[in-house]
Design an enzyme around this catalytic site. Structure first.
Site, short mmCIF file in Angstrom:
data_model
loop_
_atom_site.label_atom_id
_atom_site.label_comp_id
_atom_site.label_asym_id
_atom_site.label_seq_id
_atom_site.Cartn_x
_atom_site.Cartn_y
_atom_site.Cartn_z
N LYS A 90 0.84 -1.20 0.00
CA LYS A 90 0.00 0.00 0.00
C LYS A 90 0.88 1.24 0.00
O LYS A 90 1.85 1.33 0.73
CB LYS A 90 -0.90 0.01 1.24
N GLU A 111 -19.67 -7.23 8.63
CA GLU A 111 -20.69 -6.54 9.42
C GLU A 111 -21.73 -7.49 10.00
O GLU A 111 -22.21 -7.29 11.12
CB GLU A 111 -21.37 -5.47 8.56
N ARG A 133 -25.75 -4.03 5.38
CA ARG A 133 -25.32 -5.39 5.05
C ARG A 133 -25.70 -6.38 6.15
O ARG A 133 -25.61 -7.58 5.96
CB ARG A 133 -23.81 -5.40 4.83
#
Length: 637
Positions: free
Chosen positions: A282, A368, A396
């Site tokens: 990253k 979630e 979700r």
């Protein structure tokens, strides 16, 4: 001076560039990303990490005939640049500009709209199945990060893909896992050789020979397959994918273009589902982002030389930060309070809590549904879990909120950050449906603060409540008002009157309350006297307060930063109907029946008519039409 990037207007142009010049192209793209995102803001670290990967995919495959599905989509900037949107890239995430995520309406190269995580393999498998049904031969590639792979839907899709055995390439972009460089390099070499065309043809010939040996041929073939799988399992970390029915290639160094090109060319020729495991960094190529990738995940405008953000409201704390500080304060007083996040400790303001109470903090990953049921289990055993999830992402886990929390009346606190319009990330991230999808659940208490100080008291109320309760607050800085040091509980279902007037009652919730108060002052200058009510609770409503205002004025304006269908205004209408107050005229202000595009929050609120000017104008127009006869209960959007 012309650059390599200047020559690319579509993927076909990319293929004209000699392979030995592709690393130079990658550096040009990184420089372009830094220059542009430093001015516009955006998802930087993830995009710097996939430059070579994106180049290799477009070099080896033929978009849009071949389909690319980018999981979440916040790593698709290089993809957008290579597919004809470089000239418009400075408008990404801007008002009326291109989206920061893949969007089918924007380009034929965007095969699927994304913005929430873990959906790419499911969508890609659907596309692969559609190809089979119509007799096509194009390739489908799903690019998914290691974080998104923690989502349950990703494994559900892997399971079916392995069962169906259709041609599907899953690229696992892994920028977190630590693998020994030596083991990784050797494993990469083995994977590339085992999937090369020479080895594949040799393998087919040997299989054919073994199958034709009378009596013992099939047994020898089965033994050979076990030996191959054991070798690959010993040398690579891909045993899970192999068990699910995938061929596994990797891990591959994700910034080595020659390796990537070789692997993707091999993968194109494989039959059945394939996982290509790519290791990336990253923030690659920009030291501040490599050192602190989370800070550059989603970043505002910044100075490239220093990495420091520019703009903003100096000295004004955010709702998110105040939530985190207040929760830590409450946790010092109550050892039963625990905090849960779904891979967003920074974004939900829980980093400080995690450092102070590591044993009472849980990051469950991008999961979630699991987060909510995990919280329910904690609550069933006497703890007070505070589940901090962005409003749009709690969608979700709707069934878990219903089945595992509300049905058992468990004291789980839902801290819904980013309630309302969130700005530049657009329709996938606006939290404008939570009041609608939560208020109809039996046992649920639902509230929203008018400012950051009220947020603190509502959090105190929430952790003291014996039942499911949701607290919804906006993205961004607060108003900078003084904060009460002593926290108090707000009686459940009580609002407050902020201004008195006989002509109209403006009943607002959350972020629309102070604009409503400002609108009342504007109306007063025109001789219109408005009652302004801070409802505070969407459920239960303060029935007495609202009914008194309705009787007093006969005209009500409701204001909310939520979908009008089933939202706060609908709750007020239901109350008036249930009480038989059919002569009251009502106008609801909120989000109409459409998805809201990206743009600055103030601009979007102005467009939607829920800022102070919009509320004042709508109220004045509504009252001007008051003389018209109103049928029973008048509902106006």
């Amino acid at each position: 001076m012309s650059t390599l990037l200047d020559t690319i207007t579509c993927p076909a142009d990319l293929k004209k560039i000699p392979r030995d010049q592709l690393p130079a192209l990658a550096e040009e793209i990184r420089a372009f990303l830094l220059e542009t995102v430093s001015r516009t803001g955006g998802h930087l670290a993830s995009n710097l990490g996939v430059v070579e990967l994106s180049i290799a995919l477009h070099y080896c495959f033929d978009s849009p005939t071949d389909r690319f599905v980018w999981d979440v989509g916040h790593q698709a900037y290089t993809h957008k640049i290579l597919t004809g949107r470089r000239d418009r890239f400075h408008t990404q995430r801007q008002y009326h500009g291109i989206s920061g995520f893949p969007k089918r309406s924007e380009s034929s190269h965007d095969a699927f709209d994304t913005g929430h995580s873990s959906t790419s393999i499911s969508a890609g498998l659907g596309m692969a199945m559609a190809r089979e049904l119509r007799g096509g031969s194009n390739k489908v590639v799903a690019v998914i990060g290691d974080g998104s792979m923690t989502g349950g839907i990703a494994f559900e899709a892997l399971n079916q893909a392995g069962h169906l055995k259709k041609n599907l390439i899953v690229v696992l972009n892994d920028n977190e896992m630590s693998i020994s460089p030596n083991v990784g390099a050797f494993s990469s070499f083995v994977s590339r050789k085992l999937t090369g065309s020479y080895f594949r043809e040799l393998k087919k010939e040997v299989q054919g020979l073994l199958q034709n040996i009378p009596a013992i041929g099939k047994d020898i073939l089965q033994f050979a397959r076990r030996a191959e799988n054991s070798l690959k399992g010993f040398l690579t970390p891909g045993m899970l994918f192999e068990a699910l029915g995938f061929d596994y290639i990797g891990p591959i160094q994700g910034h080595n273009l020659p390796q990537l090109l070789e692997v993707f060319e091999n993968a194109r020729g494989l039959d059945g589902p394939v996982v290509v495991h790519v290791m990336t960094t990253k923030g690659k190529g920009y030291a501040p982002a490599e050192t602190n990738p989370s800070a550059f995940h989603g970043v505002g405008p910044f100075d490239v030389a220093t990495g420091k953000t520019t703009g903003g409201k100096p000295g004004t704390a955010s709702y998110t930060g105040i939530f985190g500080d207040t929760l830590a304060q409450l946790a010092r007083e109550n050892e039963k309070i625990v905090a849960i996040t779904a891979a967003m400790p920074d974004g939900t303001g829980l980093t400080g809590f995690a450092k102070e109470f590591p044993e009472r903090f849980f990051d469950v990953g991008i999961a979630e549904q699991h987060a909510v049921t995990f919280a329910a289990g904690l609550a069933a055993e006497g703890f007070r879990p505070v589940t901090a999830i962005y409003s749009t992402f709690l969608q979700r886990a709707y069934d878990q909120v219903f089945h595992d929390v509300c049905l058992q009346n468990l004291p789980v606190v839902f801290a819904l950050d980013r309630g309302g319009v969130v700005g530049d990330d657009g329709p996938t991230h606006h939290g404008v449906f939570d009041l609608s999808y939560l208020r109809h659940l039996p046992g649920m208490t639902l509230m929203a603060p008018k400012d950051e100080n009220e947020l603190r008291h509502m959090l105190k109320t929430a952790v003291s409540h014996d039942g499911p309760i949701a607290l919804r607050y906006p993205r961004g800085a607060g108003y900078g008002i003084p904060l009460d040091q002593e926290l108090r509980e707000i009686p459940i279902g009580t609002g407050e009157t902020l201004a008195e007037g006989d002509d109209v009652a403006i009943i607002a919730i959350g972020i629309t309350v102070l604009p409503a108060l400002e609108a009342a002052r504007t109306l007063a200058e025109k001789g219109i006297r408005a009652t302004v009510i801070n409802a505070r609770f969407v459920k239960p409503l303060d029935r007495d307060l609202i009914l008194r205002a309705a009787r007093r004025t006969g005209c009500i304006i409701t204001a909310e930063e939520n979908a009008l269908q089933g939202g706060f205004g609908s709750a007020v209408l239901e109350l008036l109907a249930d009480e038989g107050m059919t002569g009251v005229r009502v106008k609801r202000l909120g989000i109409p029946d459409r998805f809201v595009e990206q743009g600055p929050q103030p601009q979007l609120r102005a467009d939607l008519g829920i800022d102070a000017a919009g509320i004042a104008a709508a109220t004045e127009a509504f009252l001007a039409a008051k003389g018209a006869s109103a049928p029973a209960l008048s509902m106006v959007k």
